[in-house]
Design a protein around this motif. Structure first.
Motif, mmCIF file in Angstrom:
data_model
loop_
_atom_site.group_PDB
_atom_site.id
_atom_site.type_symbol
_atom_site.label_atom_id
_atom_site.label_comp_id
_atom_site.label_asym_id
_atom_site.label_seq_id
_atom_site.Cartn_x
_atom_site.Cartn_y
_atom_site.Cartn_z
ATOM 1 N N ALA A 25 0.808 -1.249 -0.126
ATOM 2 C CA ALA A 25 -0.232 -0.031 0.130
ATOM 3 C C ALA A 25 0.862 1.254 -0.055
ATOM 4 O O ALA A 25 0.506 2.289 -0.596
ATOM 5 N N LYS A 26 1.984 1.185 0.814
ATOM 6 C CA LYS A 26 3.049 2.257 0.653
ATOM 7 C C LYS A 26 3.522 2.835 -0.675
ATOM 8 O O LYS A 26 3.727 3.806 -1.075
ATOM 9 N N HIS A 27 3.719 1.602 -1.559
ATOM 10 C CA HIS A 27 4.283 1.897 -2.857
ATOM 11 C C HIS A 27 3.094 2.312 -3.757
ATOM 12 O O HIS A 27 3.289 2.746 -4.877
ATOM 13 N N GLY A 28 1.626 1.999 -3.300
ATOM 14 C CA GLY A 28 0.696 2.309 -4.435
ATOM 15 C C GLY A 28 0.564 1.197 -5.365
ATOM 16 O O GLY A 28 1.224 0.939 -6.250
ATOM 17 N N VAL A 29 -0.669 0.538 -5.085
ATOM 18 C CA VAL A 29 -0.800 -0.363 -5.963
ATOM 19 C C VAL A 29 -2.295 -0.252 -6.487
ATOM 20 O O VAL A 29 -3.253 0.395 -5.739
ATOM 21 N N LYS A 30 -2.753 -0.561 -7.711
ATOM 22 C CA LYS A 30 -3.909 -0.518 -8.367
ATOM 23 C C LYS A 30 -4.784 -1.605 -7.759
ATOM 24 O O LYS A 30 -4.463 -2.441 -7.359
ATOM 25 N N LEU A 31 -6.217 -1.291 -7.798
ATOM 26 C CA LEU A 31 -7.186 -2.031 -7.305
ATOM 27 C C LEU A 31 -7.243 -3.254 -7.967
ATOM 28 O O LEU A 31 -7.152 -3.368 -9.272
ATOM 29 N N GLY A 32 -7.026 -4.458 -7.137
ATOM 30 C CA GLY A 32 -7.253 -5.860 -7.726
ATOM 31 C C GLY A 32 -6.000 -6.320 -7.998
ATOM 32 O O GLY A 32 -5.846 -7.434 -8.523
ATOM 33 N N GLU A 33 -4.764 -5.618 -7.751
ATOM 34 C CA GLU A 33 -3.460 -5.934 -8.135
ATOM 35 C C GLU A 33 -2.792 -6.994 -7.003
ATOM 36 O O GLU A 33 -2.159 -8.048 -7.503
ATOM 37 N N VAL A 34 -3.151 -6.996 -5.941
ATOM 38 C CA VAL A 34 -2.686 -7.540 -4.529
ATOM 39 C C VAL A 34 -3.772 -8.510 -3.913
ATOM 40 O O VAL A 34 -4.875 -7.931 -3.722
ATOM 41 N N ALA A 35 -3.565 -9.599 -3.587
ATOM 42 C CA ALA A 35 -4.493 -10.579 -2.730
ATOM 43 C C ALA A 35 -3.691 -11.210 -1.754
ATOM 44 O O ALA A 35 -2.511 -11.370 -1.840
ATOM 45 N N LEU A 36 -4.158 -11.150 -0.565
ATOM 46 C CA LEU A 36 -3.717 -11.817 0.509
ATOM 47 C C LEU A 36 -4.799 -12.928 0.745
ATOM 48 O O LEU A 36 -6.046 -12.690 1.013
ATOM 49 N N ILE A 37 -4.171 -14.204 0.763
ATOM 50 C CA ILE A 37 -4.994 -15.368 1.034
ATOM 51 C C ILE A 37 -4.731 -16.074 2.498
ATOM 52 O O ILE A 37 -3.473 -16.396 2.598
ATOM 53 N N SER A 38 -5.410 -15.818 3.259
ATOM 54 C CA SER A 38 -5.375 -16.822 4.496
ATOM 55 C C SER A 38 -6.366 -17.815 4.790
ATOM 56 O O SER A 38 -7.432 -17.632 4.602
ATOM 57 N N LYS A 39 -5.993 -18.910 5.553
ATOM 58 C CA LYS A 39 -6.981 -19.843 5.876
ATOM 59 C C LYS A 39 -7.625 -19.327 7.233
ATOM 60 O O LYS A 39 -8.645 -20.024 7.645
ATOM 61 N N GLU A 40 -7.166 -18.385 8.011
ATOM 62 C CA GLU A 40 -7.745 -17.995 8.997
ATOM 63 C C GLU A 40 -9.112 -16.933 8.807
ATOM 64 O O GLU A 40 -9.054 -16.528 7.607
ATOM 65 N N ALA A 41 -9.954 -16.745 9.591
ATOM 66 C CA ALA A 41 -11.217 -16.103 9.288
ATOM 67 C C ALA A 41 -11.198 -14.651 9.559
ATOM 68 O O ALA A 41 -12.220 -13.941 9.224
ATOM 69 N N VAL A 42 -9.789 -14.094 10.067
ATOM 70 C CA VAL A 42 -9.978 -12.917 10.413
ATOM 71 C C VAL A 42 -8.657 -12.111 9.861
ATOM 72 O O VAL A 42 -7.596 -12.930 9.508
ATOM 73 N N ALA A 43 -8.727 -11.058 9.520
ATOM 74 C CA ALA A 43 -7.461 -10.192 8.790
ATOM 75 C C ALA A 43 -6.245 -10.194 9.877
ATOM 76 O O ALA A 43 -6.349 -10.711 11.262
ATOM 77 N N PRO A 44 -5.042 -10.335 9.372
ATOM 78 C CA PRO A 44 -3.821 -10.511 10.229
ATOM 79 C C PRO A 44 -3.936 -9.543 11.402
ATOM 80 O O PRO A 44 -4.297 -8.556 11.363
ATOM 81 N N TYR A 45 -3.259 -10.109 12.536
ATOM 82 C CA TYR A 45 -3.146 -9.769 13.499
ATOM 83 C C TYR A 45 -1.816 -9.913 14.255
ATOM 84 O O TYR A 45 -0.892 -10.864 13.629
ATOM 85 N N GLU A 46 -1.391 -9.070 15.461
ATOM 86 C CA GLU A 46 -0.248 -9.302 16.096
ATOM 87 C C GLU A 46 -0.144 -10.661 16.850
ATOM 88 O O GLU A 46 -0.904 -10.563 17.957
ATOM 89 N N ARG A 47 0.309 -11.689 16.425
ATOM 90 C CA ARG A 47 0.232 -13.068 17.124
ATOM 91 C C ARG A 47 0.678 -13.104 18.357
ATOM 92 O O ARG A 47 0.111 -13.947 19.504
ATOM 93 N N PRO A 48 1.844 -12.279 18.951
ATOM 94 C CA PRO A 48 2.039 -12.391 20.413
ATOM 95 C C PRO A 48 1.045 -11.877 21.298
ATOM 96 O O PRO A 48 1.288 -12.537 22.510
ATOM 97 N N ALA A 49 0.211 -11.415 21.167
ATOM 98 C CA ALA A 49 -1.088 -11.111 21.929
ATOM 99 C C ALA A 49 -1.855 -12.382 22.478
ATOM 100 O O ALA A 49 -2.172 -12.433 23.782
#
Length: 434
Positions: A25-49
């Motif tokens: 996002a900092k570098h600027g990407v166009k809509l639909g250029e990037v996908a994040l695929i996760s088996k978890e049901a929630v967006a990425p979080y700080e796991r140490p918590a």
């Protein structure tokens, strides 16, 4: 099912994946250029918590409070942030096949995803006692902790079994942090591990003696040099006893296991070069396959400071390696260069009212300085590691931010040390002069 195509795919839903998304996002990407695929049901979080405030009875951490990137003082990336920044957040999607030659990923539901550039951020999975065939290890109320649904299950058990008995199997990071968290919940805790002292991959016997004494004073029954060989269950299939190799039997309403982790690399076996249990990369996290990068726990990378290659399982490296990989991707596309990854190993932990930090390499001779008595009111003490006449590693318990910066500088600069006795007497004064 329809095939989906993206210029960039981040495979994984942990810390590395979230920090990679932010860097895109900092570098600027166009809509639909990037996908994040996760088996978890929630967006990425700080796991140490999960092993800390998530389990506390008061001041409890809950999502959305600890989504990335709050752990490093950054913006909290809520699910809508991904959409706002043109990133497709694809959750509850487990990839079961990766074909790097055809640049295709296939999910358990039969969906296919094509990419031009792939970032492997699959992280690690816990080692389970069922993997070793430990009798009774499939009993109810035996918990592991890696993902948020596992933490939720443990929280439910803690609430349902107030004033109960717990056995924590393992004396490393998870063992120490979870023993403390369970004790704070007023649970009777025994911590069992086969090694001669706790946290043996990092702690010396001298450092470990403080934590074992401190935990004992807090009511944790520390059982060293003991191997768990099985579990007994009640009529409901719930664990009731933990059997040790020496014949002892420990009562348990809850068992939490923290005996290590293994990197999730099996999707890529035979397709990419591996080393030291991980996917081998260069200093930009490029793998042996063009346009495929690996970051975080799965990457075995050049440790420039020490002239070797290593695989590091820690949140600090997870964040920084992801950022480095994305910077390298854009630099490559733009015909520019980016500096090599220069990583200073950093580990930390917090439990009870303790907080330690370690920087550098724990090799060579070591010396403890300060007040390392478990009954100390300040419990401020530390350790230096000396190899070839230079201080290469530094550890500090209960340091101030300025003192922690000072020991980090020591590990980075590697100043000469005249003698261990002098280091012991100077303590933090030595660090402040570097």
């Amino acid at each position: 099912m329809a095939e989906k195509s993206f210029k960039y795919v981040i495979l994984g839903g942990g810390v590395s994946a979230g920090y990679a998304a932010r860097e895109f996002a900092k570098h600027g990407v166009k809509l639909g250029e990037v996908a994040l695929i996760s088996k978890e049901a929630v967006a990425p979080y700080e796991r140490p918590a999960l092993s800390k405030a998530y389990l506390f009875p008061e001041g409890t951490a809950r999502l959305p409070g600890f989504h990335v990137c709050v752990g490093s003082g950054g913006e909290r990336l809520l699910p809508e942030w991904y959409m706002e920044n043109g990133i497709s957040l694809i959750l509850s999607t487990e990839i079961v096949k990766a074909d790097l030659a055809s640049k295709t990923l296939t999910s358990s539901a039969g969906e296919t995803f094509k990419y031009q550039t792939l970032i492997i951020a699959t992280g690690s999975t816990v080692l389970r006692l069922t993997d070793f065939g430990t009798p009774g290890a499939d009993a109810e109320n035996i918990f592991y902790l890696r993902e948020i649904d596992e933490a939720d299950a443990l929280v439910a058990a803690i609430k349902a079994k107030k004033n109960s008995k717990a056995v924590v199997v393992g004396g490393g990071y998870i063992g120490l942090e979870l023993s403390a968290a369970l004790r704070v919940n007023n649970i009777d805790v025994s911590m069992v591990f086969p090694e001669p002292w706790c946290m043996p991959r990092l702690f010396t016997a001298g450092i470990a003696a403080f934590y074992e004494g401190y935990y004992t004073n807090k009511g944790v029954n520390v059982i060293k040099g003991a191997l768990v060989v099985g579990f007994e269950t009640n009529e409901n299939g719930e664990v009731k006893n933990v059997k040790l190799k020496d014949g002892r039997v420990l009562e348990a309403d809850i068992v939490v296991v923290g005996v290590g982790a293994k990197p999730l690399t099996q999707l890529f076996k035979g397709q990419v070069e591996e080393d030291k249990g991980g996917i081998k990369t260069d200093a930009f996290f490029k793998t042996s396959v063009p346009n495929v990068y690996a970051v975080g726990d799965v990457a075995t990378f050049p440790m420039k400071m020490y002239g070797d290659i290593r695989r590091v399982e820690h949140v600090d490296h997870a964040r920084k390696s992801a950022e480095q990989a994305v910077k390298a991707i854009f630099a490559s596309e733009e015909g520019k260069s980016v500096g090599e990854y220069e990583y200073l190993p950093f580990f930390y932990s917090r439990s009870f009212d303790l907080s330690w930090q370690f920087y550098g390499d724990n090799v060579g001779e070591s010396v403890v300085f300060g007040d390392s008595s478990p009954t100390s009111s300040s419990h401020k003490f530390g350790s230096y590691w000396v190899k070839d006449g230079k201080v290469v590693g530094a550890f500090l318990e209960s340091g101030s931010p300025e003192e922690n910066k000072a020991i980090a500088k020591v590990a980075k600069v590697q100043p000469p040390a005249d003698s261990l006795d002098k280091l012991a007497s100077e303590g933090l004064t030595f660090a402040s002069k570097v």
